[in-house]
Scaffold this active site. Structure first.
Site, mmCIF file in Angstrom:
data_model
loop_
_atom_site.group_PDB
_atom_site.id
_atom_site.type_symbol
_atom_site.label_atom_id
_atom_site.label_comp_id
_atom_site.label_asym_id
_atom_site.label_seq_id
_atom_site.Cartn_x
_atom_site.Cartn_y
_atom_site.Cartn_z
ATOM 1 N N TYR A 176 7.067 -51.976 -52.010
ATOM 2 C CA TYR A 176 7.270 -50.754 -51.247
ATOM 3 C C TYR A 176 6.269 -50.678 -50.118
ATOM 4 C CZ TYR A 176 3.785 -47.471 -53.510
ATOM 5 O OH TYR A 176 2.691 -46.787 -53.960
ATOM 6 N N GLY A 203 2.375 -49.649 -59.604
ATOM 7 C CA GLY A 203 3.486 -49.268 -60.480
ATOM 8 C C GLY A 203 2.995 -48.187 -61.418
ATOM 9 N N ALA A 204 3.842 -47.204 -61.677
ATOM 10 C CA ALA A 204 3.392 -46.055 -62.457
ATOM 11 C C ALA A 204 2.774 -46.494 -63.786
ATOM 12 C CB ALA A 204 4.566 -45.113 -62.700
ATOM 13 N N TYR A 217 11.173 -47.971 -50.216
ATOM 14 C CA TYR A 217 11.301 -48.937 -51.318
ATOM 15 C C TYR A 217 12.110 -50.152 -50.894
ATOM 16 C CZ TYR A 217 10.041 -45.291 -54.768
ATOM 17 O OH TYR A 217 9.415 -44.329 -55.521
ATOM 18 N N THR A 247 -2.507 -40.422 -58.124
ATOM 19 C CA THR A 247 -3.225 -39.324 -58.789
ATOM 20 C C THR A 247 -2.596 -38.989 -60.149
ATOM 21 O OG1 THR A 247 -3.711 -38.360 -56.623
ATOM 22 C CG2 THR A 247 -4.031 -36.938 -58.527
ATOM 23 N N GLY A 248 -1.269 -38.874 -60.163
ATOM 24 C CA GLY A 248 -0.585 -38.479 -61.402
ATOM 25 C C GLY A 248 -0.761 -39.538 -62.491
ATOM 26 N N ASP A 249 -0.620 -40.804 -62.118
ATOM 27 C CA ASP A 249 -0.766 -41.881 -63.116
ATOM 28 C C ASP A 249 -2.197 -41.933 -63.639
ATOM 29 O OD1 ASP A 249 1.864 -42.498 -62.480
ATOM 30 O OD2 ASP A 249 1.284 -44.026 -61.023
ATOM 31 N N ASN A 281 -0.409 -48.595 -63.475
ATOM 32 C CA ASN A 281 -1.519 -47.716 -63.070
ATOM 33 C C ASN A 281 -2.100 -46.997 -64.294
ATOM 34 O OD1 ASN A 281 -0.910 -48.354 -60.398
ATOM 35 N ND2 ASN A 281 0.059 -46.386 -59.931
HETATM 36 O O1 LIG Z 1 7.414 -46.928 -58.914
HETATM 37 C C1 LIG Z 1 7.391 -45.974 -58.109
HETATM 38 O O2 LIG Z 1 8.399 -45.492 -57.648
HETATM 39 C C2 LIG Z 1 6.140 -45.402 -57.701
HETATM 40 O O3 LIG Z 1 6.180 -44.341 -57.125
HETATM 41 C C3 LIG Z 1 4.870 -46.060 -58.011
HETATM 42 C C4 LIG Z 1 3.794 -45.162 -57.485
HETATM 43 O O4 LIG Z 1 2.998 -45.827 -56.575
HETATM 44 C C5 LIG Z 1 3.011 -44.490 -58.538
HETATM 45 O O5 LIG Z 1 3.771 -44.067 -59.631
HETATM 46 C C6 LIG Z 1 2.126 -43.379 -58.003
HETATM 47 O O6 LIG Z 1 2.564 -42.099 -58.391
HETATM 48 P P1 LIG Z 1 1.588 -40.829 -58.519
HETATM 49 O O7 LIG Z 1 0.518 -41.192 -59.513
HETATM 50 O O8 LIG Z 1 2.449 -39.736 -58.980
HETATM 51 O O9 LIG Z 1 1.013 -40.631 -57.141
#
Ligand SMILES: O=C(O)C(=O)C[C@H](O)[C@H](O)COP(=O)(O)O
Length: 319
Positions: A91, A34-35, A106, A259-261, A38
């Site tokens: 997901y 989860g963003a 999802y 990566t982004g998180d 993370n």
């Molecule tokens: O909740 C959601 O819809 C997600 O997409 C969770 C993702 O696994 C992360 O947020 C990874 O995102 P990045 O760090 O941008 O690769």
């Protein structure tokens, strides 16, 4: 004392091993993903006292999520949903080498978190923390979460907590126009905006180079810091009228999700502990580079590893 509180949905991520296809794999690896959790894990591992707040089904699958986060030292504050219908979001992720990309499916509709209200969440801890972080995924999940996200950001900002927000546009959740109208309403309660350049183009309708975008968004919304991420071109921040640029560190494309998180967790680990914007960007970039070498969504990293990358002191084999 809790230094950083993050709020959002954490799913169970199911992915086939190696480059197997979802359709034919006979095993899926399970990871918490989860963003906002993370971000909490990366920040915690890099020295902040972080807490992830959310709502989960009171069930073994809900506890599967908290168990993994606690392993990394993150505190959790959960509204446990004991309804028979309580759902855990999931997901499916299929990773593929070019010309295949990474594909996400999802299954998160009506997950327990979609009904979370401020009354169920640790608002006093948020008000007492140095930082509160959430992302554009959270208000996309339900009308209740749209209003909860707005309330939490505004109560945090009113209490003097630094609010940070990663725009995190997800095209499988809503259209750019829907995202723009909801997210720009939240911006007055955001102190630190992190946005990928492509999301600034598509969702916020901004063009020009990253510096022009940062200046434009700062002028319009008054952010304390505006951070534009540019994939392999690095990141740029505008704060106090000063632009700081940060290139990426050498890495791999092996495990890009997260990566982004990881960048945001690394950035906040410095920014919230009175580090400079430049230190935040450098730690963010180093954490992101390490994450891409690690399976799962989570940056399983240490401060010493980040310092080695920053000093250029990385060895192929450490013995
Ligand atoms: O909740 C959601 O819809 C997600 O997409 C969770 C993702 O696994 C992360 O947020 C990874 O995102 P990045 O760090 O941008 O690769």
């Amino acid at each position: 004392m809790t230094e950083l509180v993050t709020f959002g949905e954490t799913m169970l991520r199911l992915s086939p091993p190696d480059d197997e296809r979802l359709e034919t794999a006979d095993q899926y690896t399970v990871r918490a993903a989860g963003a906002e959790s993370n971000v909490a894990v990366a920040a915690q591992r890099l020295g902040l006292d972080a807490l992830w707040a959310s709502k989960l089904p009171d069930s073994p699958v809900g506890r599967r999520v908290t168990g993994e986060l606690k392993h990394h030292g993150v505190s959790v504050d959960i509204a446990w949903d004991d309804a028979d219908s309580a759902r855990q979001g999931t997901y499916y992720l299929e990773q593929g080498s070019p010309p295949r990309g990474n594909d996400v499916i999802y299954d998160r509709q009506n997950a327990s978190v979609t009904t979370a209200t401020p009354a169920e969440l640790p608002t006093e801890t948020i008000a007492d923390a140095a930082g509160f972080h959430t992302s554009g995924i959270t208000p996309a999940l339900s009308e209740t979460l749209e209003s909860t996200t707005a309330d939490l950001l505004s109560l945090a900002q009113d209490a003097g907590t630094t609010t940070s927000f990663d725009l995190n546009y997800r095209s499988k959740l809503w259209t750019p126009a829907e995202a723009r109208s909801v997210l720009t309403e939240l911006f007055p309660s955001v102190d630190v905006l992190v946005v990928a350049e492509r999301d600034a183009n598509v969702v916020l309708d901004r063009d020009g180079d990253a510096e022009a975008i940062a200046r434009d968004l700062t002028a319009e919304y008054g952010f304390e810091a505006t951070v534009i991420t540019r994939g392999s071109d690095g990141a740029l921040a505008l704060a106090d009228g000063t632009v700081t640029e940060q290139p990426t560190f050498e890495s791999t494309d092996a495990h890009p999700v997260g990566t982004g998180d990881s960048f945001v967790g690394g950035f906040l680990s410095q920014y919230l502990s009175s580090g400079t914007v430049a230190e935040g960007l450098a730690w963010g970039a180093a954490t992101a580079a390490l994450k891409r070498t690690i399976p799962g969504d989570i940056a399983v990293v240490s401060p010493d590893e980040i310092r080695s990358i920053l000093s250029g002191d990385t060895e192929a084999i450490s013995r």
